[in-house]
Design a protein around this motif. Structure first.
Motif, PDB file in Angstrom:
ATOM      1  N   TRP A  77      63.755  17.268  15.460  1.00 53.20           N
ATOM      2  CA  TRP A  77      62.333  17.492  15.053  1.00 53.20           C
ATOM      3  C   TRP A  77      62.026  18.550  14.056  1.00 53.20           C
ATOM      4  O   TRP A  77      61.116  18.338  13.233  1.00 53.20           O
ATOM      5  N   SER A  78      62.778  19.681  14.359  1.00 51.41           N
ATOM      6  CA  SER A  78      62.472  20.834  13.458  1.00 51.41           C
ATOM      7  C   SER A  78      62.931  20.744  12.046  1.00 51.41           C
ATOM      8  O   SER A  78      62.404  21.399  11.199  1.00 51.41           O
TER       9      SER A  78
ATOM     10  N   GLU B 257      64.749  37.720  11.921  1.00 51.68           N
ATOM     11  CA  GLU B 257      64.684  37.684  10.571  1.00 51.68           C
ATOM     12  C   GLU B 257      63.987  36.513  10.100  1.00 51.68           C
ATOM     13  O   GLU B 257      63.158  36.253   9.696  1.00 51.68           O
ATOM     14  N   LEU B 258      64.673  35.395  10.722  1.00 55.18           N
ATOM     15  CA  LEU B 258      63.982  34.003  10.365  1.00 55.18           C
ATOM     16  C   LEU B 258      62.814  33.839  10.941  1.00 55.18           C
ATOM     17  O   LEU B 258      61.915  33.187  10.223  1.00 55.18           O
ATOM     18  N   GLU B 259      62.338  34.121  12.113  1.00 55.71           N
ATOM     19  CA  GLU B 259      61.138  34.114  12.879  1.00 55.71           C
ATOM     20  C   GLU B 259      59.981  34.884  11.725  1.00 55.71           C
ATOM     21  O   GLU B 259      59.001  34.358  11.499  1.00 55.71           O
TER      22      GLU B 259
ATOM     23  N   LEU C 174      58.164  26.194  19.373  1.00 49.87           N
ATOM     24  CA  LEU C 174      59.205  24.938  19.532  1.00 49.87           C
ATOM     25  C   LEU C 174      60.256  24.636  18.951  1.00 49.87           C
ATOM     26  O   LEU C 174      61.347  24.273  19.165  1.00 49.87           O
ATOM     27  N   ALA C 175      60.116  24.816  17.611  1.00 49.35           N
ATOM     28  CA  ALA C 175      61.449  24.660  16.820  1.00 49.35           C
ATOM     29  C   ALA C 175      62.377  25.626  16.655  1.00 49.35           C
ATOM     30  O   ALA C 175      63.707  25.388  16.488  1.00 49.35           O
TER      31      ALA C 175
ATOM     32  N   ALA D 153      54.860  24.459   9.778  1.00 53.19           N
ATOM     33  CA  ALA D 153      55.521  24.992  10.402  1.00 53.19           C
ATOM     34  C   ALA D 153      57.006  24.725  10.251  1.00 53.19           C
ATOM     35  O   ALA D 153      57.900  25.458   9.847  1.00 53.19           O
ATOM     36  N   ARG D 154      57.308  23.282  10.068  1.00 56.61           N
ATOM     37  CA  ARG D 154      58.666  23.054   9.750  1.00 56.61           C
ATOM     38  C   ARG D 154      59.176  23.081   8.332  1.00 56.61           C
ATOM     39  O   ARG D 154      60.158  23.508   8.017  1.00 56.61           O
TER      40      ARG D 154
END
Length: 418
Positions: free
Chosen positions: A265-266, A217-219, A207-208, A244-245
């Protein structure tokens, strides 16, 4: 009656004379049948692509409408399916030093069967929730982990990749019988009242990450940090949405990505969680390092190793800097620096090149020693020694010193505990 082509005065006008009495479609000059089949296949492919585009557009529109409701339901379910750390603490046979060994086993099994990332987090959640409600013996700890992995794979993973009992038994070196896996699986489900659904960290990460452009790479870096947190008990009470955030914010700092606005939100991370995660980056599991050293996971373990080396070099340069060397350093602060997680800075105090190391074990009452702490066999030492009174010669010397200019005042540097 036999057929004789000689009885006909003229060959067939449509196909011509053929000695084999059959028509070969591949001998036609125009290739009408082949072109017609290719056109049909092409039209079928175009139709599938058009249907997929319409389905994606409808899904995107529906997700935007119901995204807030979905997020509220996920945040409600994560609170309902959280394990209890205090209940796990009172386990008699299970100790915390056993957790990394079991997680290494689950991580390697998860990687060997090529399961989805959320399956691992769901399996660990089922394991912790079961340990919060039942007394688990040491000899059954691995069996509970296998049952949790089997339930998580059946719940949300691909059917062809769900491990079988025979495969799990082989990975456990035939320590358990086949019926033991089935009985433990049923017992875990009965204990949890058949409530398996749990919003995992990867669900909130998806979701973020939908708010930004695709960044593999970020994931992968976020996956690495969240799986690293599974090894430490202090992250068990942290809700998956907060984890997660916070992991995403730390991954952005490591990869020097721009932080989003805090109104999103993220971007609402927890600074304490980010700080604890950063402190545990230097103590990863070897199984986790091997998993994320591969190129299809962006080699994020190598990236973190290089990041830690740079941080160590910067810290070494700061420690080796002279104490009285005052330099005016112009600081270039980026526009979004206030959004990045930062360590609180102290004031302009003089640096101490060599501080006092904190002992690994708290001293027993007032006992202390040279080579260790808490030794009862060592002599007891006074907290402080009284200063002796000045002698007569010293008083006479101080009488003449009163006519001299006052000495410069020195500020005593406090000894900070590292």
């Amino acid at each position: 009656m036999a057929f004789h082509p000689q009885q006909h005065s003229q060959p067939y006008p449509a196909y011509g004379y053929c000695e084999s009495y059959f028509v070969d479609c591949h001998d036609d000059d125009d290739g009408l049948f082949a072109r017609a089949a290719a056109d049909r296949e092409r039209a079928r492919g175009v139709g599938k692509l058009r249907q997929k585009a319409i389905a994606d557009e409808l899904s995107r529109a529906t997700a935007e409408v119901y995204q807030e409701d979905i997020l509220d339901h996920m945040e409600f379910m994560e609170t309902e399916t959280m394990p209890d750390l205090q209940s796990i603490e009172i386990q008699t046979e299970i100790q915390w030093f056993m957790r990394p060994y079991l997680l290494d086993f689950l991580l390697e099994a998860h990687h060997a069967f090529q399961l989805l990332p959320e399956t691992l987090h769901l399996a660990v959640n089922l394991l912790d929730r079961y340990c919060s409600r039942r007394v688990v013996y040491k000899r059954h700890y691995q069996l509970v982990g296998c049952a949790a992995l089997l339930i998580a794979a059946k719940y949300g993973d691909r059917k062809e990749r769900v491990p079988t009992i025979r495969e799990l038994k082989s990975m456990c070196c035939s320590l358990y019988e086949d019926d033991m896996f089935t009985q433990m699986e049923w017992h875990v489900l009965q204990t949890l009242n058949w409530i398996v659904g749990h919003p995992t960290v990867t669900s909130f990460l998806q979701l973020a990450l939908t708010e930004i452009t695709f960044d593999p790479e970020l994931e992968h870096m976020s996956w690495y940090i969240t799986e690293l947190a599974l090894y430490h008990k202090e992250f068990i009470p942290i809700r998956p949405s907060v984890m997660a955030r916070s992991a995403l914010a730390l991954a952005r700092c490591i990869l020097t990505r721009e932080q989003p606005r805090f109104s999103d939100w993220s971007a609402r991370y927890d600074p304490n969680v980010v700080l604890n995660l950063s402190n545990n980056l230097s103590q990863p599991s070897q199984a986790l390092l091997r998993k994320y050293a591969s190129s299809h996971l962006s080699s994020v373990s190598t990236t973190i190793d290089m990041f830690l080396q740079r941080q160590a070099m910067i810290a070494q340069r700061v420690v080796q800097a002279p104490v009285n060397d005052h330099m005016d350093i112009e600081q270039h602060v980026p526009s979004n620096a206030y959004l990045a997680p930062q360590t609180p800075q102290k004031g302009n105090y003089p640096m101490v090149p060599a501080g006092v190391l904190t002992p690994p074990i708290t001293p027993d009452k007032d006992y202390c020693g040279i080579n260790g702490y808490g030794g009862n066999h060592l002599p007891r030492m006074n907290a402080c020694t009284p200063t002796p009174p000045p002698s007569v010669e010293h008083q006479h010397h101080m009488h003449f010193a009163t006519h001299l200019p006052p000495p410069p005042q020195y500020v005593q540097i406090p000894q900070y505990v590292q």
